[in-house]
Each structure stands twice: as structure tokens, then as C-alpha cells.
Design a protein around this motif. Structure first.
Motif, mmCIF file in Angstrom:
data_model
loop_
_atom_site.group_PDB
_atom_site.id
_atom_site.type_symbol
_atom_site.label_atom_id
_atom_site.label_comp_id
_atom_site.label_asym_id
_atom_site.label_seq_id
_atom_site.Cartn_x
_atom_site.Cartn_y
_atom_site.Cartn_z
ATOM 1 N N VAL A 7 0.942 -1.224 0.084
ATOM 2 C CA VAL A 7 -0.162 -0.104 0.076
ATOM 3 C C VAL A 7 0.703 1.194 -0.112
ATOM 4 C CG1 VAL A 7 -1.892 1.196 1.205
ATOM 5 C CG2 VAL A 7 -1.846 -1.273 1.257
ATOM 6 N N MET A 8 1.945 1.265 0.741
ATOM 7 C CA MET A 8 2.670 2.774 0.901
ATOM 8 C C MET A 8 4.251 2.536 0.328
ATOM 9 S SD MET A 8 2.147 3.349 4.794
ATOM 10 C CE MET A 8 2.230 1.646 5.542
ATOM 11 N N LYS A 9 4.264 1.316 -0.102
ATOM 12 C CA LYS A 9 5.680 1.189 -1.051
ATOM 13 C C LYS A 9 6.728 1.369 -0.082
ATOM 14 C CE LYS A 9 2.932 0.581 -4.665
ATOM 15 N NZ LYS A 9 2.865 -0.828 -5.028
ATOM 16 N N LYS A 10 6.786 0.767 0.938
ATOM 17 C CA LYS A 10 7.834 0.713 1.969
ATOM 18 C C LYS A 10 7.742 -0.298 2.742
ATOM 19 C CE LYS A 10 5.758 4.072 5.454
ATOM 20 N NZ LYS A 10 5.942 4.999 6.050
ATOM 21 N N GLY A 11 9.078 -0.759 3.400
ATOM 22 C CA GLY A 11 8.948 -2.021 4.301
ATOM 23 C C GLY A 11 9.434 -3.263 3.377
ATOM 24 N N LEU A 12 10.504 -3.735 3.484
ATOM 25 C CA LEU A 12 10.965 -4.974 2.817
ATOM 26 C C LEU A 12 11.061 -4.709 1.157
ATOM 27 C CD1 LEU A 12 8.935 -7.742 4.676
ATOM 28 C CD2 LEU A 12 11.405 -6.847 5.114
ATOM 29 N N GLU A 13 11.167 -3.573 0.735
ATOM 30 C CA GLU A 13 11.269 -3.375 -0.761
ATOM 31 C C GLU A 13 12.411 -3.658 -1.234
ATOM 32 O OE1 GLU A 13 12.364 0.882 1.274
ATOM 33 O OE2 GLU A 13 11.237 -0.935 1.797
ATOM 34 N N ASN A 14 13.428 -4.276 -0.863
ATOM 35 C CA ASN A 14 14.809 -4.594 -1.093
ATOM 36 C C ASN A 14 15.000 -6.233 -0.771
ATOM 37 O OD1 ASN A 14 15.910 -2.136 -2.143
ATOM 38 N ND2 ASN A 14 15.990 -1.602 -0.021
ATOM 39 N N LEU A 15 13.810 -6.824 -0.483
ATOM 40 C CA LEU A 15 13.778 -8.262 0.231
ATOM 41 C C LEU A 15 14.144 -9.073 -1.282
ATOM 42 C CD1 LEU A 15 13.580 -9.922 2.345
ATOM 43 C CD2 LEU A 15 11.286 -10.394 1.904
ATOM 44 N N GLN A 16 15.165 -9.868 -1.136
ATOM 45 C CA GLN A 16 15.691 -10.832 -2.181
ATOM 46 C C GLN A 16 15.396 -12.369 -2.074
ATOM 47 O OE1 GLN A 16 19.397 -10.036 -3.934
ATOM 48 N NE2 GLN A 16 19.309 -7.646 -3.569
ATOM 49 N N LEU A 17 15.424 -12.703 -0.697
ATOM 50 C CA LEU A 17 15.199 -13.968 -0.538
ATOM 51 C C LEU A 17 14.188 -14.115 0.626
ATOM 52 C CD1 LEU A 17 18.048 -16.833 -0.090
ATOM 53 C CD2 LEU A 17 16.624 -16.475 1.936
ATOM 54 N N LEU A 18 13.481 -15.177 0.629
ATOM 55 C CA LEU A 18 12.246 -15.257 1.567
ATOM 56 C C LEU A 18 12.028 -16.650 1.955
ATOM 57 C CD1 LEU A 18 10.003 -14.109 3.551
ATOM 58 C CD2 LEU A 18 8.362 -14.071 1.492
ATOM 59 N N ASP A 19 11.978 -17.152 3.207
ATOM 60 C CA ASP A 19 11.629 -18.519 3.570
ATOM 61 C C ASP A 19 10.444 -18.564 4.231
ATOM 62 O OD1 ASP A 19 11.560 -21.076 4.566
ATOM 63 O OD2 ASP A 19 13.243 -20.787 5.906
ATOM 64 N N LEU A 20 9.380 -19.233 3.727
ATOM 65 C CA LEU A 20 8.122 -19.293 4.223
ATOM 66 C C LEU A 20 7.885 -20.694 4.522
ATOM 67 C CD1 LEU A 20 6.108 -16.644 2.279
ATOM 68 C CD2 LEU A 20 6.813 -16.528 4.500
ATOM 69 N N SER B 8 12.928 -24.886 -8.891
ATOM 70 C CA SER B 8 14.346 -25.241 -8.865
ATOM 71 C C SER B 8 14.059 -26.875 -8.634
ATOM 72 C CB SER B 8 14.849 -24.877 -7.598
ATOM 73 O OG SER B 8 16.123 -25.300 -7.610
ATOM 74 N N GLU B 9 14.942 -27.617 -9.665
ATOM 75 C CA GLU B 9 14.876 -28.961 -9.570
ATOM 76 C C GLU B 9 15.838 -29.544 -8.395
ATOM 77 O OE1 GLU B 9 16.213 -30.086 -13.463
ATOM 78 O OE2 GLU B 9 14.457 -29.354 -14.389
ATOM 79 N N THR B 10 16.691 -28.804 -8.237
ATOM 80 C CA THR B 10 17.582 -29.073 -6.842
ATOM 81 C C THR B 10 17.352 -28.146 -5.861
ATOM 82 O OG1 THR B 10 19.342 -27.814 -7.802
ATOM 83 C CG2 THR B 10 19.356 -30.296 -8.329
ATOM 84 N N PRO B 11 17.592 -28.568 -4.594
ATOM 85 C CA PRO B 11 17.173 -27.599 -3.376
ATOM 86 C C PRO B 11 18.267 -26.463 -3.431
ATOM 87 C CG PRO B 11 17.392 -29.900 -2.585
ATOM 88 C CD PRO B 11 17.732 -30.108 -3.951
ATOM 89 N N LEU B 12 17.895 -25.171 -3.059
ATOM 90 C CA LEU B 12 18.846 -24.085 -3.220
ATOM 91 C C LEU B 12 19.339 -24.112 -2.059
ATOM 92 C CD1 LEU B 12 16.357 -21.292 -4.547
ATOM 93 C CD2 LEU B 12 18.170 -22.730 -5.589
ATOM 94 N N LYS B 13 20.814 -23.921 -1.808
ATOM 95 C CA LYS B 13 21.876 -24.035 -0.597
ATOM 96 C C LYS B 13 21.394 -23.095 0.337
ATOM 97 C CE LYS B 13 25.474 -21.620 -2.735
ATOM 98 N NZ LYS B 13 26.919 -21.363 -3.181
ATOM 99 N N GLU B 14 20.834 -21.770 -0.261
ATOM 100 C CA GLU B 14 20.341 -20.843 0.655
ATOM 101 C C GLU B 14 19.563 -20.807 1.766
ATOM 102 O OE1 GLU B 14 22.088 -18.943 -3.094
ATOM 103 O OE2 GLU B 14 20.466 -20.342 -2.678
ATOM 104 N N PHE B 15 18.776 -22.087 1.499
ATOM 105 C CA PHE B 15 17.750 -22.198 2.583
ATOM 106 C C PHE B 15 18.038 -23.587 3.355
ATOM 107 C CE2 PHE B 15 15.066 -20.623 -1.090
ATOM 108 C CZ PHE B 15 14.731 -19.617 -0.420
ATOM 109 N N ALA B 16 19.528 -24.014 3.442
ATOM 110 C CA ALA B 16 19.711 -24.916 4.417
ATOM 111 C C ALA B 16 20.064 -24.439 5.720
ATOM 112 C CB ALA B 16 21.000 -25.620 3.538
#
Length: 408
Positions: A207-220, A268-276
Motif C-alpha cells: 500500500v505504501m511502497k515501503k518496508g521490505l522493498e529490497n527483499l531478495q530471499l524469503l523463507d516461508l 528449482s529442480e535441486t534444493p537451493l543451498k541458501e535455504f539450508a
């Protein structure tokens, strides 16, 4: 040298001993000087003996030497760090030493002085104090030290995996604030986060275009989110890698098409190492401060849990309670399908994997600077929802979104 009686007794130090220059002066001044040294209280440390270094000579006799004026000054500033107005312009090398001395004085563990002391350093030295914070499975630490954690305003990586945050924890206001505009990596797995929590987490940027605007990696991962909640993720313009493993999202052709069309991401066909979580760590001057907080929190927890543990053992219900809690956990029964890791990543212009892990730190500062210049400008990403959900466009503000905005 001309001496006047108005000055009283004048002493000089020669070869480690005090000698009175004007012998006619009253001798009681020497006694008062000695009492000042021995009885002057340090900040919470009793007698003032930390200005001296005690050693033994070859004959075994105790001797002492006075610390340098620089060390004494650092100790004095550290003892009163909460009263300092600002450290802006103070050299980084000296500031790091001052931070260490303040840590030895327990200024960052005392709840009365810790928030102000951390704020003072974070405002002046930003990512040097802390640029990566790992609070993995430390829910008790977050509850007890939330005010202190909020002072870290230049984080690039924040790991909150397994902290039992739910959908409305107070830390959400901190995570989505402009103070964390530099945040690049966010790990929110195993927090009981539903679609409502995801809506709350993304409300400021949608809504306000601010907060986490530079987020590149997210684990949910390991959160009960559904396809309905994935529509909120389209508000992250720089998101390159996403983990939605072991959620309520069904992996099918429609889901893959949604990520490809709306977010430019593929499975991704293989697990990404960043989420390990192998590279997740606390990094900065305050690393040992976080460890001290954890030790203190664990000691308090042991004292509080002992009566409860004794009661459970007395009534013979410890096993029953553990089984009940495990049965209530929606991630308890892990099937073969749940073991499949669902990682999405964004393709670069050449069709390869976007190399966020190689240039995260080098591009963060430039990205933040550009973000400040382009606030309220430019491109509004299409916020349409996946065909599977068939809901109203997210661009239209709902009553829930308005309520969320009023809470920020």
C-alpha cells in the motif's frame, strides 16, 4: 617553581611514589586523596580499583601501575554510556573498543540501559554493530529482548525460523518498518504464519511502497499458508528466491504458471543451498551480546520451568501432555510429499539462476540508495491474484488492509 600557599599541598609522582613538593602544606590532603581513590564507587563494581593493574615482582611483592588515561577515559564513558548524546564522528576503531568495554560493564544486558546504549551505537555505526542476526528457534529471547532487538536498524539478514510468531507478533512492525529497508534475506519458516499473517507482513509495501522493498530471499516453509496468500508476494519487486516447502500450497501446473507469469520465477529442480541455514549467523560487534542474552534467558527459563516440571511428574501427565502437543502440531506427521522441497528462483536475463548469493552484500547499499530516490515513483506491479484463488485484485484496498495500515 614558585609555590603559593593558596594552592595547598602539591604532589608529584617520581618512580611510582608520591612526593610532596611544598613540605609546609598540611599533610591531611594526602589522606583525603588516598580515600578518594580507594572508596570512589565504580558503576556497580564497589571500590574503584579498576584504574590500577596489579602484578607481582620477582621477589613476590604486590605492586600496581596506573592504567593509561585512554583506558580510564573509555571506562568512564562506558559506565555512563546511556547519558551520551551521540557518537557520530567518533572514530570506528575507538568506538569498537568502547563497545567492548561497555559490554564488559554489562551495559547491553541491563534492561534499563541496553536499549539506549544499543541505539547510540547503531545510529552511528549501523551495520558494523550488527548486519546479520540469527534468532533461529529463540522465541524466548525475542519475547524478553524485543526492545533491544528493535535497535538493530541496518540488518541485511534476519533469521526468525521456528520462533512461534503467529500472525500478529509485535516484531512484525519492526520487520516491516523503514528501519529495515536494507534487509535482503528474511527467514520466517515454522512460525505458524497463515494467509492473514502474510497479509499483515506485506501490507506496508503493498500500500505504501515501503518496508521490505529490497527483499531478495524469503523463507516461508512449514507455515500453513495457501494459494490465496501467495498473491501477496507479488509486491516484492526484487524477490529472487522463495521457499514454500511443507506448506498447504499444492504444487501443480497452475502454481508454476502463476510464479512464471506474475513473478518471473521457476521451480528449482535441486534444493537451493541458501535455504539450508548453513550460512545463517549473527555477525557484528554485538555478536557476543546476543549470546549473553540467550544465556540469561535460558537461566530464567530453567528457574521458571522447574515447578511446572515437578507438577507434571507428580501427576504422571508429562507423557500425556507431550503427546497432546505433538498431535496438535500440523507439521508432526511428515509424509513423503512433505519431504519434497519447493524452492522457486528468478531467472536472470540470460536464462540462468539469479546469483543473489554472490552479490548480495555488494549491491545492498546501492539498492537502498536507489530505493530512497524512487519512493512513491514508478512501476506498480500487477497485483492480480492467481486464477486458482479467483479473488478480487489486491490493488483494491480491503477493510482488513485499512485496519492493518492504521496499526502501523
Amino acid at each position: 617553581m614558585y609555590l603559593n600557599d593558596d594552592y595547598g599541598a602539591v604532589y608529584v609522582r617520581e618512580k611510582g611514589e608520591l612526593r610532596c613538593v611544598n613540605a609546609d602544606a598540611p599533610r591531611q590532603h594526602r589522606l583525603s586523596f588516598k580515600l578518594c581513590i580507594e572508596s570512589s564507587p565504580s558503576a556497580g563494581h564497589g571500590k574503584r580499583s579498576d584504574h590500577f593493574i596489579f602484578t607481582y615482582n620477582k621477589e613476590g611483592s604486590l605492586r600496581y601501575t596506573v592504567k593509561s588515561l585512554f583506558d580510564i577515559s573509555l571506562q568512564f564513558i562506558a559506565d555512563h554510556i546511556e547519558h551520551v548524546d551521540s557518537l557520530l564522528g567518533f572514530p570506528e576503531q575507538m568506538a569498537e573498543k568502547l563497545f567492548s568495554v561497555a559490554e564488559e560493564r554489562h551495559k547491553f544486558t541491563n534492561p534499563q540501559t541496553a536499549p539506549r546504549a544499543l541505539q547510540l551505537f547503531c545510529e552511528a555505526y549501523e551495520e558494523l554493530v550488527l548486519k546479520s542476526l540469527c534468532l533461529r528457534n529463540r522465541h524466548l529471547l525475542i519475547s524478553e529482548r524485543l526492545e533491544e532487538i528493535k535497535q538493530f536498524q541496518s540488518l541485511e539478514s534476519l533469521d526468525l525460523y521456528g520462533c512461534r510468531l503467529g500472525d500478529s507478533h509485535d516484531i512484525f512492525k519492526y520487520v516491516t518498518s523503514e528501519a529495515l529497508a536494507s534487509l535482503v534475506k528474511l527467514f520466517m519458516g515454522a512460525n505458524g504464519l497463515s494467509d492473514a499473517g502474510l497479509q499483515r507482513l506485506t501490507a506496508p509495501i503493498r500500500v505504501m511502497k515501503k518496508g521490505l522493498e529490497n527483499l531478495q530471499l524469503l523463507d516461508l516453509s512449514e507455515n500453513p499458508i495457501t494459494e490465496k496468500g501467495l498473491g501477496y508476494l507479488t509486491c516484492f519487486p526484487l524477490l529472487k528466491k522463495l521457499d514454500i516447502s511443507r506448506t498447504n500450497v499444492k504444487l501443480n501446473v497452475t502454481l508454476k504458471e502463476f510464479f512464471r507469469r506474475k513473478m518471473g520465477m521457476v521451480l528449482s529442480e535441486t534444493p537451493l543451498k541458501e535455504f539450508a541455514h548453513s550460512d545463517c549467523k549473527t555477525e557484528g560487534w554485538a555478536e557476543q551480546v546476543i549470546n549473553q542474552w540467550e544465556i540469561t534467558a535460558s537461566e530464567v527459563r530453567k528457574k521458571e520451568d522447574k515447578p511446572k516440571t515437578n507438577a507434571l511428574r507428580f501427576y504422571g501427565r508429562e507423557k500425556f501432555v507431550c503427546e497432546t502437543l505433538n498431535s496438535l502440531s500440523w507439521t508432526n506427521d511428515v509424509t513423503e510429499e512433505d519431504k519434497v522441497l519447493v524452492h522457486f528462483y528468478k531467472l536472470d536475463s540470460c536464462g540462468g539462476i539469479s546469483s543473489v548469493e554472490h552479490n548480495t552484500h555488494s549491491t545492498t547499499v546501492a539498492t537502498v540508495q536507489k530505493a530512497k530516490k524512487r519512493r512513491l515513483s514508478g512501476e506498480v506491479e500487477e497485483q492480480s491474484i492467481i486464477p486458482l484463488a479467483k479473488r478480487q485484485s489486491l490493488l483494491a484496498l480491503s477493510a482488513e488492509d485499512l485496519d492493518l495500515l492504521n496499526s502501523y
